[in-house]
Design a protein around this motif. Sequence first.
Motif, PDB file in Angstrom:
ATOM      1  N   MET A   1      14.259  -0.521   7.775  1.00  0.00           N
ATOM      2  CA  MET A   1      14.025  -0.607   9.223  1.00  0.00           C
ATOM      3  C   MET A   1      14.452  -1.996   9.686  1.00  0.00           C
ATOM      4  SD  MET A   1      10.386   1.273   9.645  1.00  0.00           S
ATOM      5  CE  MET A   1       9.928   2.613   8.556  1.00  0.00           C
TER       6      MET A   1
ATOM      7  N   GLN B   1       4.001   1.053  10.893  1.00  0.00           N
ATOM      8  CA  GLN B   1       3.086   1.697   9.951  1.00  0.00           C
ATOM      9  C   GLN B   1       3.568   3.121   9.691  1.00  0.00           C
ATOM     10  OE1 GLN B   1       0.740  -0.325   8.707  1.00  0.00           O
ATOM     11  NE2 GLN B   1       1.544  -1.851  10.127  1.00  0.00           N
TER      12      GLN B   1
ATOM     13  N   PHE C   1      15.689  -1.558  17.773  1.00  0.00           N
ATOM     14  CA  PHE C   1      14.946  -1.174  16.573  1.00  0.00           C
ATOM     15  C   PHE C   1      15.580   0.096  16.020  1.00  0.00           C
ATOM     16  CE2 PHE C   1      11.113   1.316  14.998  1.00  0.00           C
ATOM     17  CZ  PHE C   1      11.027   0.649  13.778  1.00  0.00           C
TER      18      PHE C   1
ATOM     19  N   SER D   1       5.600  -4.965  13.075  1.00  0.00           N
ATOM     20  CA  SER D   1       5.448  -4.076  11.922  1.00  0.00           C
ATOM     21  C   SER D   1       5.535  -2.621  12.329  1.00  0.00           C
ATOM     22  CB  SER D   1       4.112  -4.327  11.216  1.00  0.00           C
ATOM     23  OG  SER D   1       3.049  -3.891  12.028  1.00  0.00           O
TER      24      SER D   1
ATOM     25  N   GLN E   1       4.369  -3.242  17.462  1.00  0.00           N
ATOM     26  CA  GLN E   1       4.024  -2.295  16.397  1.00  0.00           C
ATOM     27  C   GLN E   1       4.333  -0.866  16.805  1.00  0.00           C
ATOM     28  OE1 GLN E   1      -0.078  -2.995  15.418  1.00  0.00           O
ATOM     29  NE2 GLN E   1       0.310  -5.108  14.787  1.00  0.00           N
ATOM     30  N   THR E   2       4.558  -0.026  15.793  1.00  0.00           N
ATOM     31  CA  THR E   2       4.711   1.400  16.037  1.00  0.00           C
ATOM     32  C   THR E   2       4.299   2.146  14.777  1.00  0.00           C
ATOM     33  OG1 THR E   2       6.179   3.154  16.869  1.00  0.00           O
ATOM     34  CG2 THR E   2       7.124   1.633  15.274  1.00  0.00           C
ATOM     35  N   VAL E   3       4.245   3.464  14.887  1.00  0.00           N
ATOM     36  CA  VAL E   3       3.939   4.325  13.735  1.00  0.00           C
ATOM     37  C   VAL E   3       5.120   5.265  13.523  1.00  0.00           C
ATOM     38  CG1 VAL E   3       2.436   6.152  12.854  1.00  0.00           C
ATOM     39  CG2 VAL E   3       1.447   4.216  14.079  1.00  0.00           C
ATOM     40  N   ILE E   4       5.579   5.335  12.278  1.00  0.00           N
ATOM     41  CA  ILE E   4       6.654   6.268  11.922  1.00  0.00           C
ATOM     42  C   ILE E   4       6.031   7.419  11.137  1.00  0.00           C
ATOM     43  CG2 ILE E   4       8.884   6.542  10.769  1.00  0.00           C
ATOM     44  CD1 ILE E   4       8.916   4.494  13.065  1.00  0.00           C
TER      45      ILE E   4
ATOM     46  N   GLN F   1       0.848  -1.184   0.000  1.00  0.00           N
ATOM     47  CA  GLN F   1       0.000   0.000   0.000  1.00  0.00           C
ATOM     48  C   GLN F   1       0.879   1.228   0.000  1.00  0.00           C
ATOM     49  OE1 GLN F   1      -2.837   0.204   3.201  1.00  0.00           O
ATOM     50  NE2 GLN F   1      -4.268   1.178   1.784  1.00  0.00           N
TER      51      GLN F   1
ATOM     52  N   ASP G   1       5.637   1.954   0.475  1.00  0.00           N
ATOM     53  CA  ASP G   1       4.956   0.933   1.273  1.00  0.00           C
ATOM     54  C   ASP G   1       4.720   1.498   2.674  1.00  0.00           C
ATOM     55  OD1 ASP G   1       3.947  -1.307   2.421  1.00  0.00           O
ATOM     56  OD2 ASP G   1       5.629  -2.629   1.948  1.00  0.00           O
ATOM     57  N   ILE G   2       3.451   1.642   3.036  1.00  0.00           N
ATOM     58  CA  ILE G   2       3.161   2.274   4.330  1.00  0.00           C
ATOM     59  C   ILE G   2       3.009   1.248   5.454  1.00  0.00           C
ATOM     60  CG2 ILE G   2       2.181   4.394   3.417  1.00  0.00           C
ATOM     61  CD1 ILE G   2      -0.598   3.176   3.906  1.00  0.00           C
ATOM     62  N   SER G   3       3.175  -0.018   5.121  1.00  0.00           N
ATOM     63  CA  SER G   3       3.125  -1.054   6.158  1.00  0.00           C
ATOM     64  C   SER G   3       4.388  -1.897   6.052  1.00  0.00           C
ATOM     65  CB  SER G   3       1.878  -1.918   5.975  1.00  0.00           C
ATOM     66  OG  SER G   3       1.797  -2.842   7.024  1.00  0.00           O
ATOM     67  N   ILE G   4       5.341  -1.616   6.925  1.00  0.00           N
ATOM     68  CA  ILE G   4       6.641  -2.300   6.860  1.00  0.00           C
ATOM     69  C   ILE G   4       6.614  -3.463   7.840  1.00  0.00           C
ATOM     70  CG2 ILE G   4       9.148  -2.027   7.141  1.00  0.00           C
ATOM     71  CD1 ILE G   4       7.134   1.066   6.589  1.00  0.00           C
ATOM     72  N   ASN G   5       6.552  -4.667   7.283  1.00  0.00           N
ATOM     73  CA  ASN G   5       6.401  -5.855   8.121  1.00  0.00           C
ATOM     74  C   ASN G   5       7.744  -6.540   8.358  1.00  0.00           C
ATOM     75  OD1 ASN G   5       3.618  -5.521   8.277  1.00  0.00           O
ATOM     76  ND2 ASN G   5       3.327  -6.533   6.302  1.00  0.00           N
ATOM     77  N   PHE G   6       7.948  -6.974   9.586  1.00  0.00           N
ATOM     78  CA  PHE G   6       9.175  -7.705   9.933  1.00  0.00           C
ATOM     79  C   PHE G   6       8.919  -9.210  10.025  1.00  0.00           C
ATOM     80  CE2 PHE G   6       9.500  -3.527  12.104  1.00  0.00           C
ATOM     81  CZ  PHE G   6      10.460  -2.984  11.280  1.00  0.00           C
ATOM     82  N   GLY G   7       7.672  -9.599   9.847  1.00  0.00           N
ATOM     83  CA  GLY G   7       7.325 -11.012   9.991  1.00  0.00           C
ATOM     84  C   GLY G   7       7.398 -11.415  11.456  1.00  0.00           C
TER      85      GLY G   7
END
Lengths: 324, 251
Positions: B226, A156, B176, A154, B240-243, A33, B99-105
């Motif tokens: 990241m 966001q 992180f 994750s 989770q966090t927001v950047i 996205q 990509d606004i959702s950076i997943n680390f699995g």
Amino acid sequence: MKNYNLKLKIFRFCIVIFTFAFCILNLSEANAQQVSLAISPPLIQTVIKPGKAILIAYSLENSGDPTILTARVVSFEPKDNFGNIRLKDRAEGPVRFSLDNAELSLDQPFFLKTKASEQLLLRIRVPEGAPEGDYYYSLLAETTPAIGREGIGSAQAKATIAANILVTISHSGTIEIKPKIVLFQLLSKMKWKIFDSLTEVPLVLVLENQGKNLIRPEGKITLRGLLGTSADYEIVPKNILAESQRLVQATPSAEFSKQLISLALSGFFLGPYKLSANINFGENSPNIFASTSFFAFPFKLVAGIILVTIITVFIIKRFSADED
Amino acid sequence: MKNYNLKLKIFRFCIVIFTFAFCILNLGGVAAVSMDSSSFRIESASINDAAGNKTSDNYKLSDTLGQLAAGEFSSTGYIIKAGFQYLHSIIPFRFSISDISINFGTLMPNTPATGTTELTVYFGAAGEYQVTATELGKLRTLNEANNIPDTNCNGGADTCTDSQAKVWTSSTAYGFGYGMTGNDIPSDFINSTYYRYFADKNLSEAPQIVMSSPNVGKNRQATMTMKANISNVQAAGSYQTVINFVATPSY
């Protein structure tokens, strides 16, 4: 007939494989996205009397995925003398902001679909009795971050795009112009301003605005050499905010060893040179002046010639000795 | 002989046609406008007969005669100037995140997990720009009971801060953080092994610049990587966090 059936089977198999591959590729593209925002105009500067209001139409465009946006206005201040800014958490000062849109208002989220744009009609109002001076703001449009998936780590991303608003409140329209040249200096590793003729000569010019209103420098930097030769370099007119400093650039400006400078002089210089800056700030404004000088000599070229001469003489002597 | 004369005529006709076409094409080129140097570019902000590109071997100049939508206008009690005097004033300032959702699995102890996103800035009209990044709280579980601390990178001489990147390669260095590669990134990101931690808005730390340029450009791109690395004692959970990325033009 058997051969025909085999071909038909292969053809059908290929169709299935291609369709499957197409779907897979398309799905993988849709997974990430993205956000892509554009705002125009990026800068508004206004001089306004107390008791007056103006309306600015901003265009906000979304080229990414559908998103929820919120528009708000905050104050900013200069962070350094390179034009970077530091945003504050809220709008300070006497200026009042609101949206004239029927269905939108500041600090209220709204939806913007893909390839859509929204016109934000920002009303800027200065109340009666507002004190004179400069007030600097940014109109922000910020996305609402998505909620992360359960079970994985994750981060966001929240995207915010800004457009700057420079407001000067003045009863008479008179602007205070109090500039000062705080630095007009050549960057040299040596104490004396001596440069090699073949290297770039980096110059730094920093202006300070000691007044209460922003100013915009105009003018030129002049290089004078032997025999009256001269070259002019126009100053790029960028705003210097009230009570702040800014590095002023001239064309062609450049970076020097990853450091931002005002002007990089290049060419073959020989002998003494004088650099002078003559800056004004529009009609009926004072001119300010600064100068410096440097000396250029082709050290590297001369060293190379001497080295080649020594080697040549050495080789000739060596051959002469061998022949004897 | 007659055949030779015919060929000569065709040849002459071709020469005339080519010369004429060359002149027309050249004239068309001169009519076009833009100002380029190593550090900035000026393009036409309005279209009319006087505006146009002027070029030579050393420079390319665009100018305009008058302005249409943007520009200066005055009225009783106020004056407004829109855009930059020295730059194209109708190109929008654009900022994109790929990509606004950076997943680390699923995070595994002593196994660094990474995710990337690409930042793109198009700033034809803004002249200068900056992109800052800040985390809105630590990378933490939804109930906020546990968090993954900010990285110190490898530690010792390689201890990073939110404004100074250092090498982070050790699998036993936990936390992180983020690294940058690409255009207009801070000079302390020497290569892809250099990381910083995010400034934390909850701790009132000042947002740090991750991209900036004093010069005009288009499609300036940088990749942010990241990275999260946890120890054996890290509590289980969804972290989770927001950047917050803020792109601002200059003034």
